[in-house]
Design a protein around this motif. Structure first.
Motif, PDB file in Angstrom:
ATOM      1  N   LYS A   1       0.821  -1.212   0.000  1.00  0.00           N
ATOM      2  CA  LYS A   1       0.000   0.000   0.000  1.00  0.00           C
ATOM      3  C   LYS A   1       0.856   1.264   0.000  1.00  0.00           C
ATOM      4  O   LYS A   1       0.537   2.238  -0.681  1.00  0.00           O
ATOM      5  CB  LYS A   1      -0.925   0.012   1.222  1.00  0.00           C
ATOM      6  N   GLN A   2       1.925   1.246   0.763  1.00  0.00           N
ATOM      7  CA  GLN A   2       2.737   2.446   0.861  1.00  0.00           C
ATOM      8  C   GLN A   2       3.359   2.820  -0.477  1.00  0.00           C
ATOM      9  O   GLN A   2       3.558   4.001  -0.765  1.00  0.00           O
ATOM     10  CB  GLN A   2       3.835   2.259   1.918  1.00  0.00           C
ATOM     11  N   GLU A   3       3.660   1.821  -1.294  1.00  0.00           N
ATOM     12  CA  GLU A   3       4.189   2.119  -2.621  1.00  0.00           C
ATOM     13  C   GLU A   3       3.132   2.823  -3.463  1.00  0.00           C
ATOM     14  O   GLU A   3       3.438   3.754  -4.221  1.00  0.00           O
ATOM     15  CB  GLU A   3       4.651   0.837  -3.315  1.00  0.00           C
ATOM     16  N   PHE A   4       1.892   2.362  -3.342  1.00  0.00           N
ATOM     17  CA  PHE A   4       0.824   3.007  -4.100  1.00  0.00           C
ATOM     18  C   PHE A   4       0.587   4.425  -3.587  1.00  0.00           C
ATOM     19  O   PHE A   4       0.336   5.339  -4.361  1.00  0.00           O
ATOM     20  CB  PHE A   4      -0.464   2.183  -4.000  1.00  0.00           C
ATOM     21  N   TYR A   5       0.673   4.597  -2.243  1.00  0.00           N
ATOM     22  CA  TYR A   5       0.534   5.945  -1.684  1.00  0.00           C
ATOM     23  C   TYR A   5       1.626   6.864  -2.213  1.00  0.00           C
ATOM     24  O   TYR A   5       1.382   8.045  -2.485  1.00  0.00           O
ATOM     25  CB  TYR A   5       0.596   5.893  -0.152  1.00  0.00           C
ATOM     26  N   GLN A   6       2.831   6.322  -2.346  1.00  0.00           N
ATOM     27  CA  GLN A   6       3.917   7.134  -2.884  1.00  0.00           C
ATOM     28  C   GLN A   6       3.632   7.506  -4.337  1.00  0.00           C
ATOM     29  O   GLN A   6       3.934   8.625  -4.787  1.00  0.00           O
ATOM     30  CB  GLN A   6       5.241   6.379  -2.790  1.00  0.00           C
ATOM     31  N   LEU A   7       3.019   6.576  -5.081  1.00  0.00           N
ATOM     32  CA  LEU A   7       2.638   6.876  -6.453  1.00  0.00           C
ATOM     33  C   LEU A   7       1.632   8.023  -6.489  1.00  0.00           C
ATOM     34  O   LEU A   7       1.732   8.929  -7.327  1.00  0.00           O
ATOM     35  CB  LEU A   7       2.043   5.626  -7.106  1.00  0.00           C
ATOM     36  N   LEU A   8       0.668   8.017  -5.559  1.00  0.00           N
ATOM     37  CA  LEU A   8      -0.308   9.111  -5.488  1.00  0.00           C
ATOM     38  C   LEU A   8       0.381  10.432  -5.184  1.00  0.00           C
ATOM     39  O   LEU A   8       0.030  11.473  -5.754  1.00  0.00           O
ATOM     40  CB  LEU A   8      -1.359   8.805  -4.420  1.00  0.00           C
ATOM     41  N   LYS A   9       1.359  10.386  -4.287  1.00  0.00           N
ATOM     42  CA  LYS A   9       2.110  11.606  -3.981  1.00  0.00           C
ATOM     43  C   LYS A   9       2.867  12.108  -5.205  1.00  0.00           C
ATOM     44  O   LYS A   9       2.946  13.312  -5.461  1.00  0.00           O
ATOM     45  CB  LYS A   9       3.086  11.349  -2.827  1.00  0.00           C
ATOM     46  N   ASN A  10       3.417  11.166  -5.968  1.00  0.00           N
ATOM     47  CA  ASN A  10       4.164  11.562  -7.165  1.00  0.00           C
ATOM     48  C   ASN A  10       3.248  12.181  -8.225  1.00  0.00           C
ATOM     49  O   ASN A  10       3.680  13.023  -9.013  1.00  0.00           O
ATOM     50  CB  ASN A  10       4.887  10.354  -7.756  1.00  0.00           C
ATOM     51  N   LEU A  11       1.984  11.774  -8.217  1.00  0.00           N
ATOM     52  CA  LEU A  11       1.035  12.324  -9.182  1.00  0.00           C
ATOM     53  C   LEU A  11       0.714  13.790  -8.918  1.00  0.00           C
ATOM     54  O   LEU A  11       0.193  14.482  -9.792  1.00  0.00           O
ATOM     55  CB  LEU A  11      -0.257  11.507  -9.180  1.00  0.00           C
ATOM     56  N   ILE A  12       1.011  14.244  -7.706  1.00  0.00           N
ATOM     57  CA  ILE A  12       0.790  15.661  -7.387  1.00  0.00           C
ATOM     58  C   ILE A  12       2.110  16.366  -7.085  1.00  0.00           C
ATOM     59  O   ILE A  12       2.125  17.461  -6.521  1.00  0.00           O
ATOM     60  CB  ILE A  12      -0.176  15.804  -6.185  1.00  0.00           C
ATOM     61  N   ASN A  13       3.204  15.753  -7.484  1.00  0.00           N
ATOM     62  CA  ASN A  13       4.517  16.336  -7.279  1.00  0.00           C
ATOM     63  C   ASN A  13       4.693  17.584  -8.161  1.00  0.00           C
ATOM     64  O   ASN A  13       4.237  17.601  -9.302  1.00  0.00           O
ATOM     65  CB  ASN A  13       5.603  15.307  -7.616  1.00  0.00           C
ATOM     66  N   PRO A  14       5.339  18.631  -7.661  1.00  0.00           N
ATOM     67  CA  PRO A  14       5.557  19.846  -8.471  1.00  0.00           C
ATOM     68  C   PRO A  14       6.373  19.592  -9.725  1.00  0.00           C
ATOM     69  O   PRO A  14       6.262  20.333 -10.710  1.00  0.00           O
ATOM     70  CB  PRO A  14       6.304  20.786  -7.514  1.00  0.00           C
ATOM     71  N   SER A  15       7.203  18.554  -9.723  1.00  0.00           N
ATOM     72  CA  SER A  15       8.070  18.268 -10.867  1.00  0.00           C
ATOM     73  C   SER A  15       7.273  17.607 -11.991  1.00  0.00           C
ATOM     74  O   SER A  15       6.630  16.569 -11.798  1.00  0.00           O
ATOM     75  CB  SER A  15       9.209  17.343 -10.442  1.00  0.00           C
ATOM     76  N   CYS A  16       7.325  18.184 -13.174  1.00  0.00           N
ATOM     77  CA  CYS A  16       6.635  17.620 -14.327  1.00  0.00           C
ATOM     78  C   CYS A  16       7.159  16.219 -14.663  1.00  0.00           C
ATOM     79  O   CYS A  16       6.381  15.324 -15.034  1.00  0.00           O
ATOM     80  CB  CYS A  16       6.794  18.526 -15.539  1.00  0.00           C
ATOM     81  N   MET A  17       8.464  16.026 -14.532  1.00  0.00           N
ATOM     82  CA  MET A  17       9.049  14.734 -14.855  1.00  0.00           C
ATOM     83  C   MET A  17       8.545  13.649 -13.910  1.00  0.00           C
ATOM     84  O   MET A  17       8.190  12.541 -14.345  1.00  0.00           O
ATOM     85  CB  MET A  17      10.580  14.820 -14.794  1.00  0.00           C
ATOM     86  N   VAL A  18       8.490  13.975 -12.625  1.00  0.00           N
ATOM     87  CA  VAL A  18       8.019  12.996 -11.642  1.00  0.00           C
ATOM     88  C   VAL A  18       6.554  12.656 -11.906  1.00  0.00           C
ATOM     89  O   VAL A  18       6.152  11.489 -11.864  1.00  0.00           O
ATOM     90  CB  VAL A  18       8.193  13.543 -10.207  1.00  0.00           C
TER      91      VAL A  18
END
Length: 381
Positions: A16-33
């Protein structure tokens, strides 16, 4: 995570934590991330997406932004591909989706409900709503027998984590989001059965359900308002005090949802019934709920109607004030007294100059409260 996305998506999102990290990356300020996260997310099978998104929106320990993103993605997934995704989900996940569609995605400071944001999809698939409504109503019956409730001198704040309060909120949002044409036919018979139950918890839940759907079902309930109000009024005499309190709450909510026609149509019966309930000295919690309902009723009651009951209302309010003042002096109890004073103020505010002749009736008691507030164990005048 991005590097191994093609190696086996289920393995990537197994934690689950990996998926949560994916959700965080989806709202990351970096366009590449964000771009990398979007590529990974798009390759995740629908079942995995649904399962972990459901978990994320329910996880109170997850951050606000993570839960918000999960809610948006779940709404998008079900709105755009419902026919493809939903039938292929396991039975337990289908059940969770049904419940989540109704009970919503509740965030710390904002509420994003699927019943509000995916209205067209839900109206198309009303069978899901029909299956979920009994679950919501069943949650509203999840009440505790609290012996201290009767004598409590403070109105406790709602426990927003409780099943009953969460379900009531969900039913309210469901009715507002989908409207009375959809919701009323699915709830009416259930509510009527609950009101006839010998168990006080079901009668309480039925009344609170009526209170919850009023705003969203306003137009459809107009035609049955007479029978509904007459039914609710009967519960002011219910043997259980919490049911009587729920009846007061329901009348107060209806006075808001159906104002000002509610006041114009039911002023005679509702004012008299609430005053009688306030006169019942057996339970100050019920008295307080009755006073609160009367305050709400008065707020939208035309002055020309309220003055019709002025003499009798003043007499009743003053007699109750005298008794409550004695209880304050003797026992320090103040809950019903506080609501009573607010009721008197509401009457005066509504009828304005018509209240002048009654000024001297109330002022000695009110001055006494003001002068002795420091001796009244924290009483707020």
């Amino acid at each position: 995570m991005a590097a191994t996305a093609s190696a086996g998506v289920p393995a990537i999102v197994s934690e689950k934590q990996e998926f949560y990290q994916l959700l965080k990356n989806l709202i990351n300020p970096s366009c590449m991330v964000r771009r990398q996260a979007e590529e990974i997310y798009e390759n995740i099978p629908g079942l995995c997406k649904t399962t972990f998104l459901l978990d994320a929106v329910r996880n109170r320990r997850a951050g606000y932004e993570v839960r918000q993103m999960a809610a948006a993605l779940l709404r998008r997934l079900l709105s755009s591909g419902f026919e493809e995704v939903y039938p292929n989900l396991p039975a337990d996940v289908q059940r969770d989706v049904k419940i989540e569609l109704i009970l919503a995605v509740k965030l710390e400071t904002h509420t994003m409900t699927l019943s509000e944001t995916a209205t067209p999809m839900l109206k198309k698939h009303t069978n899901i709503i029909a299956q979920a409504v009994p679950h919501i109503l069943a949650m509203m019956v999840d009440l505790q027998d609290d012996e201290d409730w009767v004598n409590a001198d403070e109105m406790e704040e709602d426990d927003f984590d409780s099943n009953a309060v969460a379900a009531e909120s969900a039913l309210d949002r469901l009715a507002c989001g989908l409207g009375g044409k959809v919701v009323l036919p699915m709830t009416k018979e259930h509510i009527m059965q609950m009101l006839q139950s010998p168990d006080w918890k079901y009668r309480h839940a039925g009344l609170m359900a009526l209170s919850a759907i009023g705003e969203g079902c306003h137009q459809q309930m107009e035609s049955i308002l007479d029978e509904t109000v007459n039914s609710v009024l009967l519960f002011l005499q219910d043997p259980h005090p919490r049911v009587r309190a729920a009846a007061c709450t329901t009348l107060g909510q209806m006075a808001t949802d159906f104002a000002p026609n509610f006041q114009k149509k039911f002023h005679e019966t509702v004012i008299a019934a609430l005053l009688r309930t306030m006169e019942n000295q057996g339970n100050q919690r019920v008295q307080s709920h009755a006073a609160s309902a009367l305050i709400i009723f008065i707020e939208d009651c035309p002055k020309s109607l309220l003055v019709l009951y002025l003499d009798g209302m003043v007499k009743n309010l003053h007699s109750i004030l005298v008794i409550k003042l004695q209880e304050l002096i003797r026992n320090g109890t103040k809950l019903a007294l506080e609501q009573l004073i607010t009721t008197i103020a509401s009457v005066a505010d509504t009828i304005e100059e018509k209240f002048v002749p009654y000024y001297d009736i109330f002022m000695p008691s009110l001055k006494h409260i003001q002068l002795n507030k420091r001796r009244s164990s924290g009483y707020r005048a």
